[in-house]
Design a protein around this motif. Structure first.
Motif, PDB file in Angstrom:
ATOM      1  N   VAL A   8       0.834  -1.200   0.000  1.00 49.04           N
ATOM      2  CA  VAL A   8       0.000   0.000   0.000  1.00 49.04           C
ATOM      3  C   VAL A   8       0.872   1.254   0.000  1.00 49.04           C
ATOM      4  O   VAL A   8       0.619   2.214  -0.741  1.00 49.04           O
ATOM      5  N   SER A   9       1.915   1.246   0.819  1.00 47.86           N
ATOM      6  CA  SER A   9       2.799   2.410   0.915  1.00 47.86           C
ATOM      7  C   SER A   9       3.515   2.682  -0.403  1.00 47.86           C
ATOM      8  O   SER A   9       3.606   3.841  -0.842  1.00 47.86           O
ATOM      9  N   CYS A  10       4.024   1.644  -1.048  1.00 42.61           N
ATOM     10  CA  CYS A  10       4.735   1.822  -2.318  1.00 42.61           C
ATOM     11  C   CYS A  10       3.819   2.392  -3.393  1.00 42.61           C
ATOM     12  O   CYS A  10       4.199   3.310  -4.143  1.00 42.61           O
ATOM     13  N   LEU A  38     -11.328   7.804  -3.764  1.00 37.41           N
ATOM     14  CA  LEU A  38     -11.712   6.591  -4.490  1.00 37.41           C
ATOM     15  C   LEU A  38     -10.488   5.765  -4.853  1.00 37.41           C
ATOM     16  O   LEU A  38     -10.500   4.533  -4.772  1.00 37.41           O
ATOM     17  N   LEU A  39      -9.412   6.456  -5.254  1.00 41.40           N
ATOM     18  CA  LEU A  39      -8.168   5.763  -5.593  1.00 41.40           C
ATOM     19  C   LEU A  39      -7.595   5.041  -4.380  1.00 41.40           C
ATOM     20  O   LEU A  39      -7.179   3.872  -4.476  1.00 41.40           O
ATOM     21  N   CYS A  40      -7.594   5.697  -3.227  1.00 43.79           N
ATOM     22  CA  CYS A  40      -7.081   5.077  -2.003  1.00 43.79           C
ATOM     23  C   CYS A  40      -7.898   3.843  -1.631  1.00 43.79           C
ATOM     24  O   CYS A  40      -7.341   2.798  -1.258  1.00 43.79           O
ATOM     25  N   ARG A  41      -9.229   3.948  -1.742  1.00 45.44           N
ATOM     26  CA  ARG A  41     -10.076   2.798  -1.430  1.00 45.44           C
ATOM     27  C   ARG A  41      -9.808   1.637  -2.379  1.00 45.44           C
ATOM     28  O   ARG A  41      -9.789   0.469  -1.962  1.00 45.44           O
ATOM     29  N   GLY A  42      -9.606   1.962  -3.652  1.00 41.16           N
ATOM     30  CA  GLY A  42      -9.303   0.916  -4.623  1.00 41.16           C
ATOM     31  C   GLY A  42      -7.988   0.216  -4.330  1.00 41.16           C
ATOM     32  O   GLY A  42      -7.890  -1.014  -4.421  1.00 41.16           O
ATOM     33  N   ILE A  43      -6.970   0.988  -3.946  1.00 38.25           N
ATOM     34  CA  ILE A  43      -5.662   0.407  -3.602  1.00 38.25           C
ATOM     35  C   ILE A  43      -5.784  -0.514  -2.394  1.00 38.25           C
ATOM     36  O   ILE A  43      -5.280  -1.648  -2.390  1.00 38.25           O
ATOM     37  N   ALA A 103      -8.467  -2.032  -1.322  1.00 35.80           N
ATOM     38  CA  ALA A 103      -9.281  -3.207  -1.660  1.00 35.80           C
ATOM     39  C   ALA A 103      -8.467  -4.239  -2.425  1.00 35.80           C
ATOM     40  O   ALA A 103      -8.552  -5.451  -2.156  1.00 35.80           O
ATOM     41  N   LEU A 104      -7.645  -3.789  -3.368  1.00 33.68           N
ATOM     42  CA  LEU A 104      -6.828  -4.719  -4.156  1.00 33.68           C
ATOM     43  C   LEU A 104      -5.788  -5.417  -3.287  1.00 33.68           C
ATOM     44  O   LEU A 104      -5.571  -6.635  -3.418  1.00 33.68           O
ATOM     45  N   VAL A 105      -5.144  -4.674  -2.421  1.00 31.80           N
ATOM     46  CA  VAL A 105      -4.131  -5.280  -1.548  1.00 31.80           C
ATOM     47  C   VAL A 105      -4.782  -6.241  -0.551  1.00 31.80           C
ATOM     48  O   VAL A 105      -4.236  -7.320  -0.257  1.00 31.80           O
TER      49      VAL A 105
END
Length: 216
Positions: A99-101, A132-137, A139-141
């Protein structure tokens, strides 16, 4: 004299870049500094002195990612006697790193857009889209970690009792998907490092000498 909070955020980002994109692996010192920096940043971003922008949304999510490090430490302390504790702690640390990277790369990309395409990129650099981008990241991780944990669970079950039929097929599919995902994550990590170096190289050499002195 009022403190320059944006300079504090830039220092925090520099610390995180060193921790996740420069160092090959985290150590106790970098982890401790990262946790302290994230705690200070979360306090700073919740104050009225820092306005809400897409960049601050990304930085806030980056600081919140260090909660996973605390959870991994707590899982080792509280669940140390259970067999699943090491796997859970490892997954939490992996999720934190990934997530950090990705968030650091998003900050770098936004800096590139602000520098070279400020007007054209303005409709995309909004607080709503950053959230929205943060939530997507996240969710994927989270989905990736769930798949890894499922694969470890299936491996443990197959070791204790040989699997056949549907369970055996599920085990093979999970192992294949996990191996592919690990390879993709490794390649993505290398690409993100290269892209970040390129972006900041372009930004640095596009600045005038006076601008470089002001940014220090």
């Amino acid at each position: 004299m009022e403190r320059d909070h944006m300079k504090d955020l830039r220092r925090y980002l520099a610390l995180k870049y060193i921790q996740y994109l420069v160092l090959s692996s985290s150590n106790a010192v970098s982890t401790l500094l990262g946790l302290l920096g994230s705690a200070y940043t979360m306090i700073l971003l919740h104050s009225a002195k820092v306005s809400s922008k897409s960049t601050t949304v990304l930085i806030s999510s980056l600081a919140q990612a260090d909660i996973l490090v605390l959870l991994s430490l707590l899982s080792e302390l509280l669940l140390g006697g259970f067999g699943a504790a090491p796997s859970l702690a490892r997954m939490l640390l992996m999720a934190n790193a990934q997530v950090s990277c990705v968030l650091l790369s998003c900050v770098a990309l936004e800096a590139y857009l602000i520098t070279f395409l400020p007007a054209q990129s303005r409709p995309y650099r909004t607080v709503r889209k950053a959230r929205l981008l943060c939530r997507g990241i996240w969710a994927l991780v989270a989905a990736e970690c769930a798949l890894f944990l499922l694969d470890e669970l299936l491996n443990a079950n197959s070791a204790s009792a040989p699997s056949s039929g549907t369970l055996g097929l599920l085990f093979q599919l999970s192992s294949t998907a996990t191996a592919l995902l690990r390879s993709l994550s490794y390649i993505l990590g290398i690409l993100l490092r290269i892209v970040n170096v390129y972006i900041y190289y372009k930004i640095f050499f596009s600045m005038t000498p006076r601008s470089r002195l002001k940014s220090k």
